[in-house]
Design an enzyme around this catalytic site. Structure first.
Site, PDB file in Angstrom:
ATOM      1  CG  ASP A 149     -13.973  -6.730   1.708  1.00  0.00           C
ATOM      2  OD1 ASP A 149     -13.752  -5.917   2.622  1.00  0.00           O
ATOM      3  OD2 ASP A 149     -14.592  -6.452   0.663  1.00  0.00           O
ATOM      4  CG  ASP A 193      -2.271 -20.165  -1.579  1.00  0.00           C
ATOM      5  OD1 ASP A 193      -1.728 -20.149  -0.452  1.00  0.00           O
ATOM      6  OD2 ASP A 193      -1.757 -20.751  -2.553  1.00  0.00           O
ATOM      7  CG  ASP A 245      -8.129  -4.641   1.603  1.00  0.00           C
ATOM      8  OD1 ASP A 245      -9.099  -4.179   2.228  1.00  0.00           O
ATOM      9  OD2 ASP A 245      -8.036  -4.614   0.361  1.00  0.00           O
ATOM     10  CE1 TYR A 260      -3.516  -2.638   0.665  1.00  0.00           C
ATOM     11  CE2 TYR A 260      -4.634  -0.590   1.162  1.00  0.00           C
ATOM     12  CZ  TYR A 260      -4.685  -1.931   0.857  1.00  0.00           C
ATOM     13  OH  TYR A 260      -5.891  -2.550   0.728  1.00  0.00           O
ATOM     14  CE  LYS A 300       1.571 -17.823  -2.906  1.00  0.00           C
ATOM     15  NZ  LYS A 300       0.628 -18.960  -3.025  1.00  0.00           N
TER      16      LYS A 300
HETATM   17  C1  IPM Z   1     -10.400  -1.164   4.020  1.00  0.00           C
HETATM   18  C2  IPM Z   1     -10.655  -0.542   2.673  1.00  0.00           C
HETATM   19  C3  IPM Z   1      -9.481   0.359   2.307  1.00  0.00           C
HETATM   20  C4  IPM Z   1      -8.224  -0.493   2.268  1.00  0.00           C
HETATM   21  C5  IPM Z   1      -9.665   1.135   0.985  1.00  0.00           C
HETATM   22  C6  IPM Z   1     -10.923   1.969   1.001  1.00  0.00           C
HETATM   23  C7  IPM Z   1      -8.454   1.970   0.647  1.00  0.00           C
HETATM   24  O1  IPM Z   1     -10.863  -1.521   1.718  1.00  0.00           O
HETATM   25  O2  IPM Z   1     -10.275  -0.416   5.016  1.00  0.00           O
HETATM   26  O3  IPM Z   1     -10.351  -2.393   4.119  1.00  0.00           O
HETATM   27  O4  IPM Z   1      -7.929  -1.106   1.231  1.00  0.00           O
HETATM   28  O5  IPM Z   1      -7.522  -0.548   3.262  1.00  0.00           O
HETATM   29 MG    MG Z   2     -10.958  -3.505   2.498  1.00  0.00          MG
END
Ligand code: IPM
Ligand code: MG
Length: 351
Positions: A249, A221, A245, A142, A189
């Site tokens: 999700d 993975d 990240d 990042y 990884k």
């Molecule tokens: C998160 C979001 C952010 C990230 C984005 C909005 C930049 O997806 O906080 O997980 O990737 O960290």
């Molecule tokens: Mg995210």
């Protein structure tokens, strides 16, 4: 106690869910005799619109001058669909994390019993899920060097980690595991990436200082698969910025709705609390967004930043009760669908 809370509502559904979290915090303050002073700041798309800067200096100052930060969401489709946009709302979030030194992102993953049927996974698989992802937040790909070749025919992003950065986040993982079921899964990884090999080496060297913690190493993975197949096997996962990240999700679907989960970003100078979901622009202003993630983030704020453990528990119990009674926004209601506002009021009422 008297506390100053910076409120950065951000974009999309940010303002409406943040409002509900503030109402919850106000009620808790009344109940326990605290004084919370809420001060609003700009971040993200709204900050670009008003100041041309997604994280204005004034907001940084406000954050540093507060005891904790409550954050809504960031992101606006008018930038997503324009890959050439030079200023983007997300830059505000990244600048904020970096400038505030928010290196440890704590993302708990859990299920409410009353919502077991809401998960796209089978009930037997999600029942009892309770783990925490500790995501490194201010380094890795990042923040590494990036760019394009002169002829614009290639591009690159680099991932870099120092031993100090790895040890700093690993320590958070070990200590978190120590307070829980004493199991730490390091996700990397290392069969491919040099940064991952440095992660393993560094954390292996730390194991002796935490002899009561069982440590395992898992490729990302494989971890992605285990989170779906056998999520109850995890206690604490520690991982780098981008893996964290993506995995969080993925993990959020376990809880039945992306709108449910809170997070804490702990830092060198201050700490910030935000739901893990995005700005959900399509739902903005329609009174349909689920405020649970930010309300539970407010509970984490009280516990982590102000050591108000009882106050945090009161919020959690109120959310649990309202969900058990079948109330919720349309993504989580089992008996009665409510709007963002009405659902927020219901939680306030249950406090
Ligand atoms: C998160 C979001 C952010 C990230 C984005 C909005 C930049 O997806 O906080 O997980 O990737 O960290
Ligand atoms: Mg995210």
């Amino acid at each position: 106690m008297n506390k100053k809370i910076a409120v950065l509502a951000g974009d999309g559904i940010g303002p409406e869910i943040t409002k509900e979290a503030i109402n919850v915090l106000k009620k808790v303050a009344d109940k326990f005799g605290h004084q919370f002073d809420f001060r609003q700041g700009l971040v993200g798309g709204v900050a670009i619109d008003q100041t041309k800067n997604p994280f204005p200096g004034e907001t940084l100052k406000l954050c540093l001058d507060s005891d904790a930060i409550l954050f809504g969401a960031i992101g606006d489709p008018k930038y997503d669909n324009d890959p050439t946009a030079r200023i983007r709302p997300e830059q505000g979030l990244l600048a904020m994390r970096k400038e505030l030194g928010l290196y440890a992102n704590i993302r708990p993953v859990f299920v409410f019993k009353s919502l077991l049927d809401r998960s796209p996974l089978k009930k037997e698989i999600v029942d009892g899920v309770d783990f925490v992802v500790v995501r490194e937040l201010i380094s890795g790909i990042y923040f590494g060097e990036r760019g394009r070749s002169n002829d614009n025919k290639s591009a690159f992003d680099t991932s870099e980690y120092s031993v100090d950065e790895i040890a700093r986040i690993a320590k958070v993982g070990f200590e978190m595991a120590g307070k829980r079921r004493k199991k730490l899964t390091v996700v990397d990884k290392a069969n491919v990436l040099e940064t991952s090999r440095l992660w393993r080496e560094t954390i292996q060297n730390m194991e002796k200082d935490y002899s009561d913690i069982e440590v395992e190493y898992m490729f990302v993975d494989n971890a992605a698969q285990q989170i779906i197949k056998n999520p109850t096997r995890f206690d604490v996962i520690v991982t780098e910025n981008m893996f964290g990240d993506i995995l969080t999700d993925e993990a959020s679907v376990i809880s039945g709705s992306l709108g449910m989960l809170p997070s804490a970003s702990l830092g060198l100078k201050t700490s910030l609390f935000e739901p893990i979901h995005g700005s959900f622009p399509k739902a903005a202003g329609q009174n349909i967004a689920n405020p649970t993630g930010i309300i539970l983030s407010a509970a984490m704020l009280l516990e982590e930043a102000f050591e108000m453990v009882e106050e945090g528990a009161v919020i959690r119990n109120a959310v649990q009760k309202v969900l058990d009674d079948g109330f919720g926004t349309r993504d989580i209601a089992t008996k009665k669908v409510m709007g963002t506002k009405e659902f927020g009021q219901k939680i306030v009422g249950a406090l």
